[in-house]
Design a protein around this motif. Structure first.
Motif, mmCIF file in Angstrom:
data_model
loop_
_atom_site.group_PDB
_atom_site.id
_atom_site.type_symbol
_atom_site.label_atom_id
_atom_site.label_comp_id
_atom_site.label_asym_id
_atom_site.label_seq_id
_atom_site.Cartn_x
_atom_site.Cartn_y
_atom_site.Cartn_z
ATOM 1 N N GLN A 5 -19.972 26.728 169.596
ATOM 2 C CA GLN A 5 -19.372 25.831 168.774
ATOM 3 C C GLN A 5 -18.597 25.098 168.284
ATOM 4 O O GLN A 5 -18.872 23.764 167.826
ATOM 5 N N ALA A 6 -17.175 24.636 169.584
ATOM 6 C CA ALA A 6 -16.895 23.588 169.440
ATOM 7 C C ALA A 6 -17.415 22.204 170.142
ATOM 8 O O ALA A 6 -16.994 20.937 169.362
ATOM 9 N N GLU A 7 -18.932 22.111 170.997
ATOM 10 C CA GLU A 7 -19.057 21.291 170.848
ATOM 11 C C GLU A 7 -20.112 20.665 170.056
ATOM 12 O O GLU A 7 -20.683 19.308 169.498
ATOM 13 N N LEU A 12 -20.426 16.841 165.119
ATOM 14 C CA LEU A 12 -20.361 16.100 163.695
ATOM 15 C C LEU A 12 -19.176 14.957 163.933
ATOM 16 O O LEU A 12 -19.195 14.476 162.590
ATOM 17 N N THR A 13 -18.069 15.255 164.418
ATOM 18 C CA THR A 13 -16.912 14.740 164.485
ATOM 19 C C THR A 13 -17.707 12.931 164.375
ATOM 20 O O THR A 13 -17.275 12.116 163.591
ATOM 21 N N THR A 14 -18.618 12.933 165.702
ATOM 22 C CA THR A 14 -18.841 12.058 166.198
ATOM 23 C C THR A 14 -20.050 10.723 165.039
ATOM 24 O O THR A 14 -20.143 10.003 164.684
ATOM 25 N N SER A 15 -20.905 12.022 164.367
ATOM 26 C CA SER A 15 -21.827 11.580 163.285
ATOM 27 C C SER A 15 -20.398 11.431 162.403
ATOM 28 O O SER A 15 -21.876 10.261 161.841
ATOM 29 N N ASP A 23 -11.927 9.988 157.890
ATOM 30 C CA ASP A 23 -11.077 10.785 157.275
ATOM 31 C C ASP A 23 -11.222 12.409 157.061
ATOM 32 O O ASP A 23 -10.593 13.057 156.785
ATOM 33 N N ILE A 24 -12.169 12.557 158.005
ATOM 34 C CA ILE A 24 -12.351 14.314 158.393
ATOM 35 C C ILE A 24 -11.897 14.784 159.459
ATOM 36 O O ILE A 24 -12.085 14.192 160.812
ATOM 37 N N THR A 25 -11.000 16.231 159.523
ATOM 38 C CA THR A 25 -10.376 16.807 161.118
ATOM 39 C C THR A 25 -10.774 17.770 161.276
ATOM 40 O O THR A 25 -10.772 18.493 160.524
ATOM 41 N N PHE A 26 -11.333 18.348 161.961
ATOM 42 C CA PHE A 26 -11.264 19.418 162.522
ATOM 43 C C PHE A 26 -10.086 19.337 163.220
ATOM 44 O O PHE A 26 -9.663 18.879 164.705
ATOM 45 N N LEU A 27 -10.229 21.047 164.089
ATOM 46 C CA LEU A 27 -9.252 21.512 165.039
ATOM 47 C C LEU A 27 -9.696 23.044 164.531
ATOM 48 O O LEU A 27 -10.484 23.908 164.036
ATOM 49 N N ILE A 28 -9.306 23.694 166.080
ATOM 50 C CA ILE A 28 -9.768 24.901 166.460
ATOM 51 C C ILE A 28 -9.219 25.451 166.935
ATOM 52 O O ILE A 28 -7.207 25.013 167.999
ATOM 53 N N VAL A 29 -8.272 26.875 166.338
ATOM 54 C CA VAL A 29 -7.438 28.209 166.771
ATOM 55 C C VAL A 29 -7.729 28.940 167.756
ATOM 56 O O VAL A 29 -9.358 30.030 167.416
ATOM 57 N N ASN A 30 -7.830 29.000 169.178
ATOM 58 C CA ASN A 30 -8.019 29.539 170.046
ATOM 59 C C ASN A 30 -8.242 31.597 170.011
ATOM 60 O O ASN A 30 -6.389 31.536 169.896
ATOM 61 N N HIS A 31 -8.624 32.593 169.765
ATOM 62 C CA HIS A 31 -8.615 33.558 169.521
ATOM 63 C C HIS A 31 -6.968 33.875 170.663
ATOM 64 O O HIS A 31 -7.485 33.601 171.867
ATOM 65 N N SER A 43 -11.877 20.704 176.780
ATOM 66 C CA SER A 43 -12.660 19.800 177.291
ATOM 67 C C SER A 43 -14.260 19.468 176.739
ATOM 68 O O SER A 43 -14.134 18.330 176.913
ATOM 69 N N ARG A 44 -14.577 20.283 175.999
ATOM 70 C CA ARG A 44 -15.659 20.247 175.261
ATOM 71 C C ARG A 44 -14.834 18.926 174.100
ATOM 72 O O ARG A 44 -16.062 18.701 173.484
ATOM 73 N N VAL A 45 -13.849 18.996 173.585
ATOM 74 C CA VAL A 45 -13.382 18.198 171.864
ATOM 75 C C VAL A 45 -12.318 17.329 172.524
ATOM 76 O O VAL A 45 -11.626 17.286 173.284
ATOM 77 N N SER A 46 -12.687 16.336 171.532
ATOM 78 C CA SER A 46 -11.404 15.644 170.901
ATOM 79 C C SER A 46 -9.978 16.177 170.456
ATOM 80 O O SER A 46 -9.488 14.547 170.474
#
Length: 149
Positions: A5-7, A12-15, A23-31, A43-46
């Motif tokens: 999902q992170a990849e 999707l961010t790149t596309s 100006d679309i921002t993603f972030l992940i909250v790791n469990h 290491s998989r995301v920017s």
């Protein structure tokens, strides 16, 4: 699943960036139980990856489950809370909701609302500027991940 999902979010961010939607921002909250996988995940995301812990309890405060996705509009208003499978990039619903939020104004933000929100977020005096008024949306989906995902 979480690493994939992170990849997918990174692709999707790149596309989106390739077609000018910067100006679309993603972030992940790791469990909280996934702390051992935080380095692999980052290491998989920017985009930002945050580690939940028992003191912060982000997942609990958001009433979230693993792989939930929260979509906020440009004013910081929660527009969608998607659960699995709709939250997965590959499902299509998630991408549709991001684009709907980006291209429309589901919470009816006004330039004054946006500038006030931006001012509060950045601790600056709210001042509407043309660039803020033109901005479509800042979508911030958040997923929670565990180490066994």
């Amino acid at each position: 699943m979480c690493q994939q999902q992170a990849e997918d979010l990174e692709r999707l961010t790149t596309s989106y960036e390739n077609i000018g939607m910067t100006d679309i921002t993603f972030l992940i909250v790791n469990h909280v139980m996934g702390a051992a996988s935080i380095n692999e995940l980052t290491s998989r995301v920017s985009f930002p990856v945050y580690q939940d812990d028992y003191n912060l309890q982000i997942q609990s405060k958001l009433n979230a489950s693993i792989d939930d996705l929260f979509l906020y509009d440009r004013c910081g208003t929660l527009v969608y809370h998607l659960t699995k499978p709709e939250s997965l990039v590959t499902h299509g619903t998630m991408q549709n909701k991001v684009l709907t939020t980006y291209l429309t104004n589901p919470c009816n933000c006004t330039p004054d609302t946006l500038s006030t929100t931006v001012g509060k977020t950045s601790n600056q005096t709210p001042t509407p500027t043309p660039s803020i008024r033109r901005r479509r949306a800042v979508a911030a989906p958040t997923t929670t991940c565990s180490s066994n995902q």
